[in-house]
Design an enzyme around this catalytic site. Sequence first.
Site, mmCIF file in Angstrom:
data_model
loop_
_atom_site.group_PDB
_atom_site.id
_atom_site.type_symbol
_atom_site.label_atom_id
_atom_site.label_comp_id
_atom_site.label_asym_id
_atom_site.label_seq_id
_atom_site.Cartn_x
_atom_site.Cartn_y
_atom_site.Cartn_z
ATOM 1 N N ALA A 197 44.785 53.352 44.310
ATOM 2 C CA ALA A 197 43.855 53.119 45.419
ATOM 3 C C ALA A 197 43.919 54.322 46.352
ATOM 4 O O ALA A 197 44.821 55.165 46.240
ATOM 5 C CB ALA A 197 44.244 51.858 46.177
ATOM 6 N N LYS A 198 42.982 54.455 47.236
ATOM 7 C CA LYS A 198 43.046 55.459 48.306
ATOM 8 C C LYS A 198 42.088 55.026 49.395
ATOM 9 O O LYS A 198 41.057 54.408 49.116
ATOM 10 C CB LYS A 198 42.622 56.836 47.781
ATOM 11 C CG LYS A 198 43.197 57.978 48.562
ATOM 12 C CD LYS A 198 44.684 58.121 48.265
ATOM 13 C CE LYS A 198 45.272 59.421 48.714
ATOM 14 N NZ LYS A 198 46.550 59.686 48.062
#
Length: 429
Positions: A118-119
């Site tokens: 994720a980011k």
Amino acid sequence: MAGIEEARLEDVPLEWDTPLFHQARVQFEQALPYAAIAPAVAERLRYPERGVMISVPVRLDDGSTTVFPAYRVQHSSVLGPTKGGVRYDPEVTLGECAALAVWMTWKCALLRLPYGGAKGGVRCNPKELSSAELQRLTRRFTSELLPIIGPQEDIPAPDMATNEQTMAWMMDTYSMQKGYAVPEIVTGKPIALGGSLFRHEATGAGVVMVTERACERLGTPLAEQRCVVQGFGNVGGIAATELVAKGATVLAVSDVSGGVHAEEGLDVAAMHEWVRGRGSLAEYPHGDKISNAELLELPCDVLVLAAREDQVTAENAARVEARLVAEGANGPTTVEADEILAERGIVVLPDILTNAGGVTVSYFEWVQDLGRLFWTRDEIRAKLAEKMADAFDRVWELAREREISLRAASLVVAIREVAAAIEARGLYP
Ligand code: NAD
């Protein structure tokens, strides 16, 4: 770049389509023939599972309100919760977060961490915000993320311009909503809140663990190597210290203010002391001043890139004089530069392997928080060394067997891990 890949990339939806996502997709398409996974599985890995755009309203110190665009992208949840940093940056976009989320999936899979990638980020200029404004921004952003984050769903961490304090505010905001302390919601927290020992040193130490193993395989012991380190922050500063501790010579280091060079070797401990007092290497009184461009071209055995993306490019790759390049930063070598270095026989230790020490100790932090049982520094260092060595060996063997670069091999190993999980779970419903 081959025309086939360009054609394949025409399907990239507008929302993800940024140069960085393009780079992540090209790498994926190039690795696919070696990974030999089912086309339907590959199709599921091409795009993130989920990406959200949020408008974060924040009351500024002068009483006015500004609304900041913000993003969170979750690429793959097949192996477990998604994991990745949160950056505060004026340039951040959904597509950039998507690319970084993809790389986090590969990094976690390569290290066999039970996570996907994720980011996230908030488009703001953190330098223009006071600490009180940053706190309100962080708390409102965390509140907006509540439906999609959680210790079993998505676990944020620090990234550009966010730090332990940001994580403490995120942890507190989440915990206040739950009504009890939930340290396992974020990693990279202060030790006082359940942060892990050795998290601060983990990425730089991991870079040196991978470099040392590569040197062993190449028959050139690390203790005999002459090293140059670009970047003297968390990753580069620790890497330089660890290199010296292993007996290697660090002959040049740099930060954003420029570089310092001494053929006989630098006193890295004294440089840390200087930077602690003055904030940067500018005006450091020993050694010769060099520019960052010159530093990258110094004759040496090992070049550690630990500053930022796009440092070795088509423009300067032909002048790099190292035998081994270790990517401490994310994306410091462009696709074109990679090809030039490979043609010149320079071995590149790729980012998703080399800088994975940080996320690995983040995983240890989460495990310790969930178990409410904390390990010693030595235990954590030893567990990190074991994981880095295991990942390195799997990559090295595949690279030798298939005669591909270590970057391609890292991606292939990672893609196979995720693909195996997708195959085993099947497609719901
Ligand atoms: P940092 O901000 O602590 O340090 C960055 C260093 O690079 C500073 O010394 C800065 O002055 C220097 N720098 C910036 N631009 C430069 C330039 N053009 N030339 C030379 N030096 C320059 O950041 P960090 O945490 O050390 O991260 C560095 C890189 O490593 C980033 O790409 C980051 O994404 C990556 N990374 C960090 C971690 C981590 O745990 N900190 C984990 C994985 C990857």
